[in-house]
Design a protein around this motif. Structure first.
Motif, PDB file in Angstrom:
ATOM      1  N   UNK A 122      -2.277   5.918   6.643  1.00  0.00           N
ATOM      2  CA  UNK A 122      -2.322   4.861   5.655  1.00  0.00           C
ATOM      3  C   UNK A 122      -1.253   3.825   5.975  1.00  0.00           C
ATOM      4  N   UNK A 123      -1.630   2.567   5.912  1.00  0.00           N
ATOM      5  CA  UNK A 123      -0.701   1.473   6.145  1.00  0.00           C
ATOM      6  C   UNK A 123      -0.113   1.003   4.825  1.00  0.00           C
ATOM      7  N   UNK A 124       1.171   0.636   4.859  1.00  0.00           N
ATOM      8  CA  UNK A 124       1.817   0.055   3.688  1.00  0.00           C
ATOM      9  C   UNK A 124       2.409  -1.289   4.087  1.00  0.00           C
ATOM     10  N   UNK A 125       2.328  -2.254   3.201  1.00  0.00           N
ATOM     11  CA  UNK A 125       2.860  -3.585   3.467  1.00  0.00           C
ATOM     12  C   UNK A 125       4.009  -3.848   2.509  1.00  0.00           C
ATOM     13  N   UNK A 126       5.135  -4.310   3.059  1.00  0.00           N
ATOM     14  CA  UNK A 126       6.285  -4.672   2.227  1.00  0.00           C
ATOM     15  C   UNK A 126       6.735  -6.076   2.583  1.00  0.00           C
ATOM     16  N   UNK A 127       7.142  -6.794   1.552  1.00  0.00           N
ATOM     17  CA  UNK A 127       7.659  -8.144   1.712  1.00  0.00           C
ATOM     18  C   UNK A 127       9.067  -8.179   1.142  1.00  0.00           C
ATOM     19  N   UNK A 128       9.990  -8.762   1.891  1.00  0.00           N
ATOM     20  CA  UNK A 128      11.389  -8.864   1.478  1.00  0.00           C
ATOM     21  C   UNK A 128      11.826 -10.331   1.519  1.00  0.00           C
ATOM     22  N   UNK A 129      12.836 -10.643   0.746  1.00  0.00           N
ATOM     23  CA  UNK A 129      13.484 -11.960   0.788  1.00  0.00           C
ATOM     24  C   UNK A 129      12.461 -13.091   0.670  1.00  0.00           C
ATOM     25  N   UNK A 130      11.665 -13.018  -0.405  1.00  0.00           N
ATOM     26  CA  UNK A 130      10.687 -14.062  -0.725  1.00  0.00           C
ATOM     27  C   UNK A 130       9.745 -14.353   0.444  1.00  0.00           C
ATOM     28  N   UNK A 131       9.347 -13.291   1.156  1.00  0.00           N
ATOM     29  CA  UNK A 131       8.372 -13.410   2.234  1.00  0.00           C
ATOM     30  C   UNK A 131       8.942 -13.710   3.598  1.00  0.00           C
ATOM     31  N   UNK A 132      10.261 -13.851   3.701  1.00  0.00           N
ATOM     32  CA  UNK A 132      10.860 -14.176   4.997  1.00  0.00           C
ATOM     33  C   UNK A 132      10.915 -12.981   5.947  1.00  0.00           C
ATOM     34  N   UNK A 133      10.797 -11.773   5.420  1.00  0.00           N
ATOM     35  CA  UNK A 133      10.704 -10.564   6.239  1.00  0.00           C
ATOM     36  C   UNK A 133       9.513  -9.777   5.704  1.00  0.00           C
ATOM     37  N   UNK A 134       8.615  -9.403   6.619  1.00  0.00           N
ATOM     38  CA  UNK A 134       7.450  -8.624   6.219  1.00  0.00           C
ATOM     39  C   UNK A 134       7.261  -7.480   7.191  1.00  0.00           C
ATOM     40  N   UNK A 135       6.834  -6.331   6.650  1.00  0.00           N
ATOM     41  CA  UNK A 135       6.639  -5.164   7.510  1.00  0.00           C
ATOM     42  C   UNK A 135       5.400  -4.381   7.107  1.00  0.00           C
ATOM     43  N   UNK A 136       4.820  -3.746   8.104  1.00  0.00           N
ATOM     44  CA  UNK A 136       3.698  -2.831   7.914  1.00  0.00           C
ATOM     45  C   UNK A 136       4.203  -1.446   8.291  1.00  0.00           C
ATOM     46  N   UNK A 137       4.125  -0.499   7.362  1.00  0.00           N
ATOM     47  CA  UNK A 137       4.586   0.861   7.603  1.00  0.00           C
ATOM     48  C   UNK A 137       3.437   1.758   7.991  1.00  0.00           C
ATOM     49  N   UNK A 138       3.737   2.733   8.839  1.00  0.00           N
ATOM     50  CA  UNK A 138       2.747   3.705   9.283  1.00  0.00           C
ATOM     51  C   UNK A 138       3.456   4.958   9.763  1.00  0.00           C
ATOM     52  N   UNK A 139       2.688   6.000  10.019  1.00  0.00           N
ATOM     53  CA  UNK A 139       3.243   7.244  10.551  1.00  0.00           C
ATOM     54  C   UNK A 139       2.527   7.564  11.852  1.00  0.00           C
ATOM     55  N   UNK A 140       3.303   7.943  12.870  1.00  0.00           N
ATOM     56  CA  UNK A 140       2.745   8.292  14.172  1.00  0.00           C
ATOM     57  C   UNK A 140       3.463   9.522  14.694  1.00  0.00           C
ATOM     58  N   UNK A 141       2.708  10.512  15.096  1.00  0.00           N
ATOM     59  CA  UNK A 141       3.267  11.766  15.604  1.00  0.00           C
ATOM     60  C   UNK A 141       4.287  12.363  14.636  1.00  0.00           C
ATOM     61  N   UNK A 142       4.010  12.250  13.347  1.00  0.00           N
ATOM     62  CA  UNK A 142       4.882  12.829  12.330  1.00  0.00           C
ATOM     63  C   UNK A 142       6.140  12.036  12.050  1.00  0.00           C
ATOM     64  N   UNK A 143       6.264  10.837  12.618  1.00  0.00           N
ATOM     65  CA  UNK A 143       7.463  10.015  12.407  1.00  0.00           C
ATOM     66  C   UNK A 143       7.080   8.697  11.748  1.00  0.00           C
ATOM     67  N   UNK A 144       7.872   8.319  10.752  1.00  0.00           N
ATOM     68  CA  UNK A 144       7.630   7.060  10.059  1.00  0.00           C
ATOM     69  C   UNK A 144       8.159   5.892  10.892  1.00  0.00           C
ATOM     70  N   UNK A 145       7.397   4.808  10.887  1.00  0.00           N
ATOM     71  CA  UNK A 145       7.779   3.597  11.597  1.00  0.00           C
ATOM     72  C   UNK A 145       7.309   2.392  10.801  1.00  0.00           C
ATOM     73  N   UNK A 146       7.917   1.248  11.086  1.00  0.00           N
ATOM     74  CA  UNK A 146       7.421  -0.017  10.562  1.00  0.00           C
ATOM     75  C   UNK A 146       7.380  -1.012  11.713  1.00  0.00           C
ATOM     76  N   UNK A 147       6.475  -1.941  11.633  1.00  0.00           N
ATOM     77  CA  UNK A 147       6.414  -3.074  12.551  1.00  0.00           C
ATOM     78  C   UNK A 147       6.475  -4.313  11.687  1.00  0.00           C
ATOM     79  N   UNK A 148       7.298  -5.267  12.073  1.00  0.00           N
ATOM     80  CA  UNK A 148       7.439  -6.413  11.199  1.00  0.00           C
ATOM     81  C   UNK A 148       7.911  -7.664  11.890  1.00  0.00           C
TER      82      UNK A 148
END
Length: 93
Positions: free
Chosen positions: A1-27
């Motif tokens: 499942x993907x999760x989307x987070x927005x920080x600092x009024x949209x100036x930082x955005x990330x998509x969270x996911x899990x791969x091989x049992x480890x949490x990661x984000x790309x942003x």
């Protein structure tokens, strides 16, 4: 499942996911300076552009161009700034 987070009024955005049992984000970090707190240790890899980071215990910022990474201890925080949009992958260690 993907999760989307927005920080600092949209100036930082990330998509969270899990791969091989480890949490990661790309942003993406837009132009600006931002402070992040950490719960768990993290490894930030810059994949496009350049981020400047001030890590715990350091007085100034250091440049991290694409292809480089830095680690942050858990229960701490760090500052990043970008002079142009930059992309990253964050691994929770």
């Amino acid at each position: 499942m993907l999760t989307h987070k927005t920080f600092f009024e949209g100036q930082v955005q990330s998509i969270g996911f899990e791969r091989n049992g480890r949490r990661q984000t790309a942003g993406v970090v837009d132009v600006g300076e931002f402070h992040f707190g950490t719960e768990a240790p993290e490894r930030m890899t810059v994949v496009s552009g350049e981020l400047w980071a001030r890590l715990p215990g350091e007085a100034g910022f250091r440049a991290f161009p694409a292809g480089t990474c830095f680690e942050i201890p858990g229960r701490s925080g760090f500052d990043v700034k970008a002079t142009a949009p930059a992309a990253y992958v964050c691994e929770f260690l």
